[in-house]
Scaffold this motif. Structure first.
Motif, PDB file in Angstrom:
ATOM      1  N   GLN A  43      -1.891   0.196   1.647  1.00  0.00           N
ATOM      2  CA  GLN A  43      -0.952  -0.917   1.819  1.00  0.00           C
ATOM      3  C   GLN A  43      -1.314  -2.095   0.925  1.00  0.00           C
ATOM      4  O   GLN A  43      -0.436  -2.744   0.336  1.00  0.00           O
ATOM      5  CB  GLN A  43      -0.922  -1.370   3.290  1.00  0.00           C
ATOM      6  CG  GLN A  43      -0.397  -0.351   4.263  1.00  0.00           C
ATOM      7  CD  GLN A  43       0.956   0.182   3.861  1.00  0.00           C
ATOM      8  OE1 GLN A  43       1.923  -0.558   3.717  1.00  0.00           O
ATOM      9  NE2 GLN A  43       1.038   1.493   3.673  1.00  0.00           N
ATOM     10  N   GLY A  89       1.085  -3.484  -2.015  1.00  0.00           N
ATOM     11  CA  GLY A  89       1.557  -4.858  -1.909  1.00  0.00           C
ATOM     12  C   GLY A  89       1.190  -5.729  -3.096  1.00  0.00           C
ATOM     13  O   GLY A  89       1.670  -6.861  -3.215  1.00  0.00           O
ATOM     14  N   ARG A 133       1.983  -7.024   3.648  1.00  0.00           N
ATOM     15  CA  ARG A 133       2.498  -5.659   3.744  1.00  0.00           C
ATOM     16  C   ARG A 133       1.902  -4.937   4.948  1.00  0.00           C
ATOM     17  O   ARG A 133       2.591  -4.189   5.644  1.00  0.00           O
ATOM     18  CB  ARG A 133       2.197  -4.888   2.454  1.00  0.00           C
ATOM     19  CG  ARG A 133       2.858  -3.522   2.408  1.00  0.00           C
ATOM     20  CD  ARG A 133       2.634  -2.843   1.078  1.00  0.00           C
ATOM     21  NE  ARG A 133       3.229  -1.511   1.070  1.00  0.00           N
ATOM     22  CZ  ARG A 133       4.464  -1.239   0.697  1.00  0.00           C
ATOM     23  NH1 ARG A 133       5.257  -2.218   0.287  1.00  0.00           N
ATOM     24  NH2 ARG A 133       4.927   0.002   0.717  1.00  0.00           N
TER      25      ARG A 133
END
Length: 212
Positions: A125, A129, A163
């Motif tokens: 993630q 992001g 994110r």
């Protein structure tokens, strides 16, 4: 309770096993695959926007349509090759920070978490992001500008946290809470500025092949 203050390596002579574990933590968080993923986002998403907004590239694009895309295409393999080649140096630098702040057992706990499904998800993630627009704009405006820890916070840490928060399930939230409030997770918080500065120093280090 307040997190302990970490101003630098607290373990003067880490064991060889601890040094190796520290490098492995750094490698997991900055792997070749993750680096190439961030590169993909930079070249496919951020760089076209940054160069498209630059006055000099607008002039060049008017005179030579397609030149911006050609520059990006030409730069990509050079940048990626240089970044991948220099990763072991980054792992060594960051590994020294980790092994200087955590015991061998604590590093084992870090590795266990980062290798868990939730840890792997969190790392992915953060990579997905990544937003390099402002960092690239800074470099285009001043090619001699140095990268600072704050630049990496804005490009990687903040969008990565956003994110994570936006896609986190209740189960993963509980696992992250257990990790972050535990003794190892709590030591990471004050260590982050040191890690970011170390990464910035690595990014600013001379790279003859890339400069050429």
């Amino acid at each position: 309770p307040p997190a302990p203050t970490v101003t630098g390596p607290a373990i003067a002579n880490p064991t060889p096993a601890a040094r190796a574990a520290g490098v492995e933590v750094a490698r997991l968080l900055n792997s070749e695959a993750l680096t190439l993923g961030q590169s993909r986002k930079m070249f496919d998403e951020s760089m076209p926007k940054v160069l498209g907004a630059d006055p000099n590239f607008r002039i060049a694009e008017t005179a030579y349509p397609g030149v911006t895309a050609a520059v990006i295409t030409a730069m990509r393999p050079v940048v990626e090759k240089a970044a991948i080649a220099r990763l072991p140096d980054l792992w060594t630098r960051l590994g020294a920070v980790y092994s200087g702040a955590f015991t061998e057992a604590e590093l084992g706990s870090l590795l266990t978490f980062y290798r868990s499904p939730t840890g792997e998800w969190m790392i992915t993630q953060v990579m997905e992001g990544t937003d390099m627009i402002n960092l690239l704009a800074k470099g285009v405006a001043d090619p001699d500008a140095k990268i600072e820890g704050k630049d990496l916070t804005d490009a990687v840490t903040k969008p990565g946290i956003a994110r994570i928060a936006g896609s986190m399930t209740p189960e993963r939230a509980r696992e992250l809470m257990r990790f972050s409030t535990g003794p190892v997770g709590r030591k990471l918080v004050p260590l982050n500025p040191i890690l970011l500065k170390t990464a910035a120093d690595w990014a600013n280090a001379p790279s003859p092949e890339f400069d050429k």
